[in-house]
Design a protein around this motif. Structure first.
Motif, PDB file in Angstrom:
ATOM      1  N   UNK A   1      -4.006   4.195  -7.927  1.00 39.96           N
ATOM      2  CA  UNK A   1      -2.952   4.761  -8.779  1.00 39.96           C
ATOM      3  C   UNK A   1      -2.797   6.255  -8.511  1.00 39.96           C
ATOM      4  N   UNK A   2      -3.923   6.927  -8.349  1.00 41.63           N
ATOM      5  CA  UNK A   2      -3.864   8.377  -8.099  1.00 41.63           C
ATOM      6  C   UNK A   2      -3.327   8.669  -6.703  1.00 41.63           C
ATOM      7  N   UNK A   3      -3.769   7.908  -5.713  1.00 39.64           N
ATOM      8  CA  UNK A   3      -3.309   8.177  -4.342  1.00 39.64           C
ATOM      9  C   UNK A   3      -1.829   7.848  -4.168  1.00 39.64           C
ATOM     10  N   UNK A   4      -1.332   6.904  -4.958  1.00 41.73           N
ATOM     11  CA  UNK A   4       0.098   6.561  -4.913  1.00 41.73           C
ATOM     12  C   UNK A   4       0.928   7.462  -5.841  1.00 41.73           C
ATOM     13  N   UNK A   5       0.245   8.315  -6.580  1.00 39.34           N
ATOM     14  CA  UNK A   5       0.879   9.217  -7.554  1.00 39.34           C
ATOM     15  C   UNK A   5       1.757   8.443  -8.554  1.00 39.34           C
ATOM     16  N   UNK A   6       1.129   7.456  -9.184  1.00 37.17           N
ATOM     17  CA  UNK A   6       1.869   6.590 -10.093  1.00 37.17           C
ATOM     18  C   UNK A   6       1.722   6.952 -11.565  1.00 37.17           C
ATOM     19  N   UNK A   7       0.759   7.772 -11.929  1.00 32.60           N
ATOM     20  CA  UNK A   7       0.535   8.052 -13.345  1.00 32.60           C
ATOM     21  C   UNK A   7       1.744   8.681 -14.024  1.00 32.60           C
ATOM     22  N   UNK A   8       2.509   9.464 -13.298  1.00 30.09           N
ATOM     23  CA  UNK A   8       3.677  10.112 -13.892  1.00 30.09           C
ATOM     24  C   UNK A   8       4.932   9.234 -13.813  1.00 30.09           C
ATOM     25  N   UNK A   9       4.830   8.095 -13.156  1.00 29.22           N
ATOM     26  CA  UNK A   9       5.981   7.213 -13.003  1.00 29.22           C
ATOM     27  C   UNK A   9       6.143   6.339 -14.243  1.00 29.22           C
TER      28      UNK A   9
ATOM     29  N   UNK B   1       4.315  -1.291 -12.840  1.00 27.84           N
ATOM     30  CA  UNK B   1       4.180  -2.752 -12.875  1.00 27.84           C
ATOM     31  C   UNK B   1       4.756  -3.372 -11.598  1.00 27.84           C
ATOM     32  N   UNK B   2       5.912  -2.917 -11.190  1.00 28.11           N
ATOM     33  CA  UNK B   2       6.529  -3.451  -9.975  1.00 28.11           C
ATOM     34  C   UNK B   2       5.633  -3.202  -8.770  1.00 28.11           C
ATOM     35  N   UNK B   3       5.027  -2.030  -8.692  1.00 30.02           N
ATOM     36  CA  UNK B   3       4.112  -1.738  -7.585  1.00 30.02           C
ATOM     37  C   UNK B   3       2.898  -2.667  -7.638  1.00 30.02           C
ATOM     38  N   UNK B   4       2.376  -2.901  -8.840  1.00 34.52           N
ATOM     39  CA  UNK B   4       1.214  -3.787  -8.988  1.00 34.52           C
ATOM     40  C   UNK B   4       1.567  -5.225  -8.634  1.00 34.52           C
TER      41      UNK B   4
END
Length: 159
Positions: A25-33, A39-42
């Motif tokens: 999640x951090x490497x994809x920078x998803x926390x701010x999304x 969910x779609x990425x997961x």
């Protein structure tokens, strides 16, 4: 299954991201999304993992993420094997029924030939039996089974 795998992968990574900046999640920078994007990425990860070997754009980084990914891959393999096995079993059963009908027809042909039944009559008998077998396949019951399934008053009406 994909939903549950996606949620598990996300949940583990979310927990890991509190202590480890190297979670997926951090490497994809998803926390701010937005949540829907996460969910779609997961779910994208879960589906590509289940249907292929993944594309490598969403990958686990921490030990726990890797354990979850291995678990998900094993579950996917087991599900795939079960589905393929079930389909193979259905095909085998259908082939056995067809083979049984073919054997019956061969035995009938031998009997008719042995009894020196005229060719026209043999043809009539074969056509009738083929029709009867087709009808039986449709209903999957013979007359006795059908009668046994009916109530006694209905059986009396039909006699």
């Amino acid at each position: 299954l994909a939903h549950w795998m996606a949620c598990l992968f996300y949940m583990i990574s979310r927990q890991e991201s509190e202590e480890n900046p190297n979670s997926w999640i951090m490497t994809q920078r998803l926390l701010d999304r937005p949540f829907t994007y996460r969910y779609i990425t997961s779910i994208y990860w879960a589906i590509t993992t289940m249907l292929t070997v993944g594309y490598g754009d969403v990958i686990p980084y921490t030990e726990n993420e890797k354990l979850v990914v291995m678990f998900c891959m094993m579950v996917s393999c087991i599900m795939f094997a079960y589905i393929v096995g079930s389909i193979g079993n259905l095909v085998t059963q259908a082939s056995a029924v067809e083979e049984g009908l073919r054997t019956k027809m061969m035995n009938i042909n031998k009997f008719l030939t042995h009894k020196r039944i005229p060719k026209e009559m043999r043809l009539k008998v074969r056509r009738y039996l083929e029709h009867a077998m087709d009808e039986k396949k449709k209903f999957e019951m013979d007359e006795t089974e059908l009668m046994d399934a009916m109530s006694a008053p209905l059986q009396e009406e039909l006699k």
